[in-house]
Design an enzyme around this catalytic site. Structure first.
Site, mmCIF file in Angstrom:
data_model
loop_
_atom_site.group_PDB
_atom_site.id
_atom_site.type_symbol
_atom_site.label_atom_id
_atom_site.label_comp_id
_atom_site.label_asym_id
_atom_site.label_seq_id
_atom_site.Cartn_x
_atom_site.Cartn_y
_atom_site.Cartn_z
ATOM 1 C CB SER A 1 -0.876 0.018 1.248
ATOM 2 O OG SER A 1 -1.537 1.259 1.388
ATOM 3 C CE1 TYR B 1 -3.952 -1.879 4.858
ATOM 4 C CE2 TYR B 1 -3.043 0.311 4.463
ATOM 5 C CZ TYR B 1 -3.601 -0.862 3.990
ATOM 6 O OH TYR B 1 -3.801 -1.024 2.634
#
Length: 191
Positions: A140, A153
């Protein structure tokens, strides 16, 4: 079975995983649509077939090494290997580091980072033996530009970048490629 169109996608039941499966279907690939939710994986396979591809759907929970081993054995048996492994399955939570429970961290890291590690560890020997293939790990943009309130995350996706760069060097001599993808925000059911 052609040696250029055997694709496995984790988390193929929705979002980016489904989009990746459909992309390869449009190229006529055989796609192993995997997801912890078998019904969603089967829905994706039906769309893959409509798009001109083929393949199979089966349950694969990226937190379970045995599921990856079963997938590898099935692909070896039915397809004589795999050309592309896409480690896509992922989840996210939000919360400041001092407020987010450790259970959230453990959940996110087990799926996002260790899920990728399990996929790489399971399929690397097959790809090395074939002396061909490619691994795509979905990280990401948050793994390289860390927004606040998403520590677990961010850390898990930064780990995916590091694992991918390491694996790229380890597999290069065997003719196997590794790519890490760092997409920014797009519509998905990640949360």
């Amino acid at each position: 079975m052609s040696k250029s169109n055997r694709v496995l996608v984790t988390g193929a039941g929705s979002g980016l995983g489904r989009a990746i499966a459909l992309h390869y279907a449009q190229k006529g690939a055989q796609v192993a649509c995997t997801d912890r939710d078998l019904a969603s994986a089967k829905e994706t396979l039906a769309q893959v077939i409509k798009e001109g591809g083929g393949g199979m759907a089966f349950a694969l929970d990226v937190t379970k090494e045995d599921d990856f081993i079963a997938a590898r054995e099935r692909l070896q048996s039915e397809w004589d290997g795999v050309d592309l492994v896409v480690n896509n399955a992922g989840v996210a939570t939000a919360g400041d580091i001092d407020a987010a429970p450790l259970s959230d961290w453990e959940w996110v890291v087990n799926i996002n980072l260790f899920g990728v590690v399990r996929g790489c560890k399971t399929f690397a020997p097959m790809l090395k033996a074939q002396r061909s293939g490619h691994v795509v790990n979905i990280a990401s943009f948050a793994g390289i530009a860390n927004p606040p309130g998403m520590g677990s995350y961010n850390a898990s996706k930064a780990g995916v970048v590091a694992v991918s760069e390491t694996l790229r060097h380890e597999l290069a001599e065997f003719g196997v490629g590794v790519t890490v993808v760092c997409p920014a925000f797009f519509p998905t059911n990640l949360m």
